[in-house]
Structures are given as C-alpha cells and as structure tokens.
Design an enzyme around this catalytic site. Sequence first.
Site, PDB file in Angstrom:
ATOM      1  N   CYS A 164      19.894  23.941  59.614  1.00  0.00           N
ATOM      2  CA  CYS A 164      20.872  24.569  58.730  1.00  0.00           C
ATOM      3  C   CYS A 164      21.990  25.317  59.451  1.00  0.00           C
ATOM      4  CB  CYS A 164      20.155  25.489  57.750  1.00  0.00           C
ATOM      5  SG  CYS A 164      18.957  24.594  56.740  1.00  0.00           S
ATOM      6  N   HIS A 297      24.235  34.117  55.453  1.00  0.00           N
ATOM      7  CA  HIS A 297      23.429  32.928  55.181  1.00  0.00           C
ATOM      8  C   HIS A 297      22.727  33.091  53.830  1.00  0.00           C
ATOM      9  CE1 HIS A 297      21.531  29.224  56.400  1.00  0.00           C
ATOM     10  NE2 HIS A 297      20.323  29.734  56.235  1.00  0.00           N
ATOM     11  N   HIS A 330      21.953  26.148  48.761  1.00  0.00           N
ATOM     12  CA  HIS A 330      21.864  25.975  50.208  1.00  0.00           C
ATOM     13  C   HIS A 330      22.204  24.533  50.535  1.00  0.00           C
ATOM     14  CE1 HIS A 330      20.932  26.148  54.277  1.00  0.00           C
ATOM     15  NE2 HIS A 330      19.699  26.629  54.261  1.00  0.00           N
TER      16      HIS A 330
END
Length: 401
Positions: A164, A297, A330
């Site tokens: 990620c 994040h 996400h």
Amino acid sequence: MDVVVTGMACLCAAGTNPDAALHGLENARRHLTSSQCLDTQALPYPFFSVGEALFPGGRRHSAWDTFCLAHEVVTQALATAQLPLWAQRESGVIFGTTAGSALHFLTSYRASRALAENVDASGTVKKCNDAIGNSDIEDYFSSNLALQLLPEACGQRLTITDACTSGADAVGIAVDLITTGQCPCAVCGGADALSLVPHTGFARLMIFSDTPCRPFDRNRNGLNLGEGAAALVLEDADFAKRRNAPVFGRILGFGSASDAYHFTAPHPEGRGLRDAIAMAFAQAAISAEDIAFVNAHGTATRENDRVEGQVLHALLPYTPVWGSKGGTGHTLGAAGALEAVLALTALRSGFVPATQGFATLDPEIGFAPTREVQPVTRPFALSTSLGFGGGNAALVLGVAR
C-alpha cells in the site's frame, strides 16, 4: 534540483478528476457499492467503486481493469501537462500497483497455485498447466503504459509493487530519478481496480468494516477497500521552464523506511513512519511548523490509526490531520499517489475537507482529525503511507512558486 508537477489527474469514488474528487470529499459524498458486483459469492463487505463506465467493454476482473484506470489518468495528466513529443522522449514511466504481479486477480492467483502444486522438492516442474500460459502473471504494467501512451519515451519504465505504499514510492522514485539526473521528466502514480482476491484477503484478516469506515474514530472497526488511480507528470524545474509548462505544485521531499516488525501490522511505536517523515522533512529542508496539514494513511483499522495517530500527534502536534480514505476507501497501490494529488489540490484550492466518518475522539490517539472544512494557511503538506510488510513512505508537497 527543484521538481515541479506539470500535470496531474485522478479518479476515485469521490470524483473523476482532482477538483471533482476534492469537492466530493468536501460535500461528504460516500458511494459505497455492494461486493456482489465483484462476484455473487463475495463476502458482504461494501467497497468504494469508481463505477462501470471506466472499463471499456465491461469489467474483466483481471489486470486489464487496473490498466484501464491507469490509462485514463495518464492520458489526462499528459493532456494537462501539454507535454510535447520532444519532452516525452526524455520521460520515464514509474507506476505503482498491487496488481503488478497480477496475483491481485483470481485467474492469475489460481494459475500461480497450480504452478506451486506442480513443483517437486527439488524445484522441478512436474507437469505443465494450461492455466499458466493464459495468466496475467507477467503483465509489464509500466512498459505497457509507455508503449500505448508514450511510445517514444526513452527513460526508465518501472513497476512498483510494494503493497500500500506503491503509489507514494512510485512518486518518490520518480523524484529521485529526476534529481539524480537520470531523466528530466517522469510520468508516475498508482492504480488499482478491485477484485475478489484482495477483497477476500482483507476479509479473512478481519479488518473489514461492513459499514462506512471511521478514520481515527474511537469506535472504528475496520476499513473499506476502494479502487482508483492517480498520475502526476514531474519535471526538473528548468526543463519545465524551457517549454513554458504549467506548474501545479512541487514535490519537495520523499522518505521511505521499513519497520521490519510484522507482515501486516506497523511497529507499535511507528519507528519506520517516524524515519520516513524525518527523511522527507530533511530532503525538503523544512520543519513540522511549515506544514499546513497532513493527508494521513488513516485506514480506520485499530492498529494502523493508533500507531499513525500517535506518531503524527508527537511530530506535528498542532497540524490538522485529514483522513481522506473516509470518502475514497483504501485504494491499495493507488493510495499514496491519489492522496498526493488530493493534497496538492487542497493546497491549490485553499481548504482541507472534513474527515468523513469521524465522530468520537480516541484517547489513545489524542487528537481529532479535521471535523469541518479548514483553510490552508501554509504552503506545504505532508502525505503519509503505510503498507503490509512494514513499508512506510512520506511525501512533502508544496504550492507552485
């Protein structure tokens, strides 16, 4: 060497270009889609979808879907950069994706399992399997983008598959290539379409929420996946000046560091994230006091938000923190690049949206993220990314001078 952004584009559930996405987040649009569009047997966890219009001929549930998203944003970014052919010849293409190995998708995953099951203890393939030859295991993602959209580009073609942090790492590597003189221009970013493999994988990790996610909230109970893409055209400032290019902002610093702690969890003290932020600040030659806001994040999982929140509260105690995943989900390998584009757009627009989904302060974190639209009063922003395997990345972004 000054690295400037001369083109940028993004698409996600919040909008199909940077301004639309920022205003979608400002207006708290949350477009969660049933997992049934992935597969009728998918577990019942919704996700943030970009819709069907961006997949010519319909979804294929393969690496092609991700390529379609990347193709769209690179096309848009090149158009906004007005990059002439002579400049394209100098360009590199560096793109991040978790689909770079294509094991993100069911056909290739099954093929890889078939291959593994047909290898004996000595490493010899016992028999051939037709599925292997039809898989997308070697999809040469960035090379295919270059061949279709920048066929005369002579710079590096790199696919970054680093969980990620892939999108942020792609931007950072592009900056490094430019500042070290390896190419004066680079097209970079990240993309990921959703498929059954990561959807099932995250469900099995028990970090999914079956309701809209709540970044940094005391009652957060997991993430929503999303899909999307973002692309930036980066240039050496002198190279951009030679062609009188538009300038949308600057990339001033990049930091990358590993926790080396756990496959799916950050270090409890956020050591890698602290190091990545320190590197990015040092490269940018700025301090925490210069940062207008952080685009965090902020996945809305218990451990990620606790660790990241505590690090940000310690290093930037008076800086607003925005959790944009509350409206985008996400987006995996696209996340770092998407959030960099959103941060640059917020700097240019002069405001930071509220963090969608947040309601209740978590005492373990010690601060509330943005709860309403806030004005931008300083010229720099920080974007942070954390990934499986202990990866951490930080980007310092700035307004155009």
